[in-house]
Scaffold this active site. Structure first.
Site, short mmCIF file in Angstrom:
data_model
loop_
_atom_site.label_atom_id
_atom_site.label_comp_id
_atom_site.label_asym_id
_atom_site.label_seq_id
_atom_site.Cartn_x
_atom_site.Cartn_y
_atom_site.Cartn_z
CG PHE A 44 132.37 -46.56 -56.25
CD1 PHE A 44 131.24 -46.70 -55.46
CD2 PHE A 44 133.07 -47.71 -56.60
CE1 PHE A 44 130.82 -47.94 -55.03
CE2 PHE A 44 132.66 -48.96 -56.16
CZ PHE A 44 131.53 -49.08 -55.38
CG ASP A 45 130.56 -38.86 -57.62
OD1 ASP A 45 131.49 -38.21 -58.11
OD2 ASP A 45 129.70 -38.36 -56.86
CG LEU A 46 135.81 -38.65 -53.72
CD1 LEU A 46 136.04 -39.92 -52.89
CD2 LEU A 46 137.14 -37.97 -54.06
CG ASP A 47 133.33 -34.71 -53.54
OD1 ASP A 47 134.05 -35.29 -52.71
OD2 ASP A 47 133.70 -33.72 -54.19
CB ILE A 87 127.92 -46.21 -58.16
CG1 ILE A 87 127.76 -47.66 -58.63
CG2 ILE A 87 127.09 -45.95 -56.91
CD1 ILE A 87 128.36 -48.68 -57.69
#
Length: 229
Positions: free
Chosen positions: A9-12, A166
């Site tokens: 997963f990307d964060l922002d 993602i």
């Protein structure tokens, strides 16, 4: 998707909505550089890409100016900005369900690892993730492909087809393409549908709920879930 075992997963813009914190910190940095930008919406482009890249391309800063701007940004970010942030609805539920299914979860972000870990702890998400990989404070390891590859190297027992990235920006999808893994683009973050489509992700979804459905059920590659359905 059942064949994805390691989910990055990307964060922002993917797990959290960081607009207030990031744009206010950029505004603070620019003010200290002698540039006044009253409209935070004009600074949304800073959400996702590495800071060094954004200051350089959006304001034509040279290397020294970019380093100074990043330093000003972090002055505010590490005390205030990182907490001016909100979880997207259903993110904890999504992560809990994936862990129950035995998935390996990772965060792959261009944000420095030390800040990313603090944000995950703040939102009580840290227990869901097996690994968190971001950039270094000196600006190295900021390219998403390098970040993803670092995670892939930690799980040599899995084939590339078992990984998926993602994210909401083209940098996430480019990184996935360059490392040979699938990508899922999400439009509820800060990348446009055109930006995501241009990088040919395996799937595009428009909400966390749709992402939950996609990851839980078998779906043909190339599916693009329609907004609101």
């Amino acid at each position: 998707m059942n064949h994805y075992h390691v989910i990055l997963f990307d964060l922002d813009g993917t797990l959290t909505d960081p607009k207030a914190g990031i744009t206010r910190c950029v505004q603070y940095a620019l003010e200290n550089m002698g540039i006044i930008e009253p409209d935070l919406d004009q600074l949304e482009g800073f959400i996702g890409p590495p800071l060094q890249e954004s200051f350089s391309t959006m304001y034509a800063f040279d290397a020294d100016q970019t380093s100074q701007a990043v330093a000003y940004y972090r002055e505010r970010f590490q005390t205030t900005g990182m907490y001016e942030n909100e979880l997207y609805p259903l993110i904890p539920e999504l992560l809990a369900e994936l862990k129950e299914r035995g998935k390996v979860l990772a965060v792959a972000t261009s944000k420095p690892t030390v800040f990313s870990e603090k944000i995950l702890q703040h939102f009580h998400l840290d227990a869901y993730f097996d690994v968190v990989v971001g950039s270094n404070l000196d600006g190295t390891r900021s390219a998403k492909a390098e970040i993803i590859q670092t995670i892939l190297d930690q799980y040599p027992e899995y084939d590339r087809q078992h990984f998926v990235m993602i994210g909401d920006r083209k940098h996430d999808l480019i990184g996935a393409n360059r490392t040979g893994i699938d990508a899922i683009g999400v439009t509820y973050g800060y990348g446009s549908i055109e930006e995501l489509r241009s990088e040919n992700p395996a799937h595009i979804v428009h909400s966390v709920e749709q992402l939950m459905h996609l990851l839980a059920e078998a779906a043909p590659k190339g599916l693009e879930t329609q907004r609101g359905q």
